[in-house]
Design a protein around this motif. Structure first.
Motif, PDB file in Angstrom:
ATOM      1  N   ILE A  11       0.885  -1.165   0.111  1.00 46.23           N
ATOM      2  CA  ILE A  11      -0.104   0.119  -0.065  1.00 46.23           C
ATOM      3  C   ILE A  11       1.025   1.093   0.031  1.00 46.23           C
ATOM      4  CG2 ILE A  11      -0.288  -0.130   2.744  1.00 46.23           C
ATOM      5  CD1 ILE A  11      -3.293   0.935   1.753  1.00 46.23           C
ATOM      6  N   ALA A  55      -2.565  -1.304  -3.404  1.00 49.94           N
ATOM      7  CA  ALA A  55      -3.763  -0.277  -3.245  1.00 49.94           C
ATOM      8  C   ALA A  55      -2.789   0.974  -2.959  1.00 49.94           C
ATOM      9  CB  ALA A  55      -4.290  -0.737  -1.945  1.00 49.94           C
ATOM     10  N   GLY A  80      -9.109  -1.160  -4.660  1.00 49.58           N
ATOM     11  CA  GLY A  80      -9.644   0.433  -4.057  1.00 49.58           C
ATOM     12  C   GLY A  80      -9.940   0.079  -2.722  1.00 49.58           C
ATOM     13  N   ASP A  81     -10.978   1.287  -2.448  1.00 48.34           N
ATOM     14  CA  ASP A  81     -11.698   1.163  -1.189  1.00 48.34           C
ATOM     15  C   ASP A  81     -13.012   0.348  -1.276  1.00 48.34           C
ATOM     16  OD1 ASP A  81     -12.997   3.150  -2.756  1.00 48.34           O
ATOM     17  OD2 ASP A  81     -13.232   4.521  -1.248  1.00 48.34           O
ATOM     18  N   GLY A  97      -9.521   4.348  -3.939  1.00 45.90           N
ATOM     19  CA  GLY A  97      -8.565   4.034  -2.874  1.00 45.90           C
ATOM     20  C   GLY A  97      -8.705   5.231  -1.771  1.00 45.90           C
ATOM     21  N   GLY A  98      -7.665   5.483  -1.230  1.00 47.82           N
ATOM     22  CA  GLY A  98      -7.865   6.530   0.096  1.00 47.82           C
ATOM     23  C   GLY A  98      -7.693   7.727  -0.268  1.00 47.82           C
ATOM     24  N   THR A 117     -12.187   6.247   3.814  1.00 49.54           N
ATOM     25  CA  THR A 117     -11.572   5.717   2.484  1.00 49.54           C
ATOM     26  C   THR A 117     -10.217   4.943   2.862  1.00 49.54           C
ATOM     27  OG1 THR A 117     -10.549   7.900   1.894  1.00 49.54           O
ATOM     28  CG2 THR A 117     -12.854   7.370   1.137  1.00 49.54           C
ATOM     29  N   THR A 148      -9.901   1.125   2.256  1.00 55.78           N
ATOM     30  CA  THR A 148      -8.993   0.547   1.504  1.00 55.78           C
ATOM     31  C   THR A 148      -7.836  -0.484   2.065  1.00 55.78           C
ATOM     32  OG1 THR A 148      -8.770   2.663   0.374  1.00 55.78           O
ATOM     33  CG2 THR A 148      -6.844   0.983   0.010  1.00 55.78           C
ATOM     34  N   LYS A 170      -9.925  -3.759   2.402  1.00 60.09           N
ATOM     35  CA  LYS A 170     -10.087  -4.401   1.543  1.00 60.09           C
ATOM     36  C   LYS A 170      -8.655  -5.091   0.910  1.00 60.09           C
ATOM     37  CE  LYS A 170     -12.380  -4.827  -2.623  1.00 60.09           C
ATOM     38  NZ  LYS A 170     -13.904  -5.641  -2.479  1.00 60.09           N
TER      39      LYS A 170
END
Length: 186
Positions: free
Chosen positions: A79, A116, A148-149, A154-155, A170, A174, A177
């Protein structure tokens, strides 16, 4: 399973460093092993396009990227959180992205790693989606599984990130997820 968080900010202890710490804490509480790369504490030179990594699994530039190569390769998920710098990611993380070509040239070593993105801008619509797109492009080029979120990319946060309730939702969605996808892949 291990999740690697990369803070793309050159500002030590700034929004992105704290955001990566927060989302990795959530992953750790869910039972994942976590690790991080903080650009604010790293020296990563730009790629010189020397081509050595086409033939050998090594980069001749002697800097912190040597440790980053190992961390990228060991991660089951990555991430990346970047501030928005002039509508995109920071130059420092772009250097990391460019240097990661070694993993692509040596057999797509990041293929199927879950990926992510998070982005922090100065305003609600401060270029976060464009910044996330650059991060996702890097992940797609490596053959990663991009998530994504759950509803969007995503965030997407506004600074100060940890005080942005809407944005933090978010970011939390994310990382959750990412964890959900890893659990399904077990």
């Amino acid at each position: 399973m291990k999740i690697l968080g990369i803070s793309a900010s050159p500002v030590k202890g700034g929004n992105n460093d704290r955001l990566i710490d927060k989302v990795l804490g959530i992953a750790k509480n869910r039972g994942f092993e976590v690790d991080s790369v903080l650009i604010s504490s790293s020296e990563i030179a730009p790629c010189t396009a020397c081509g050595i990594c086409r033939d050998e699994e090594m980069c001749p530039i002697d800097d912190d990227m040597q440790e980053v190569y190992r961390k990228l390769k060991e991660a089951d998920a990555i991430i990346v959180s970047s501030p928005v710098y002039f509508g995109s990611v920071t130059a420092q993380v772009k250097a990391l992205f460019d240097r990661s070509v070694l993993h692509r040239r040596q057999g797509f070593q990041l293929k199927d790693t879950v990926g992510a993105a998070l982005a922090v801008g100065g305003s609600r619509n401060g270029g976060q989606e464009k910044t996330i797109q650059v991060i996702h492009d890097w992940m797609h080029i490596h053959g990663m599984i991009v998530v994504g979120d759950g509803g969007h990319f995503g965030g997407i946060l506004q600074k100060p990130a940890l005080e942005d309730e809407e944005g933090m939702r978010t970011a939390i969605d994310t990382i959750n997820k990412v964890c959900d996808v890893l659990e399904r892949m077990k």
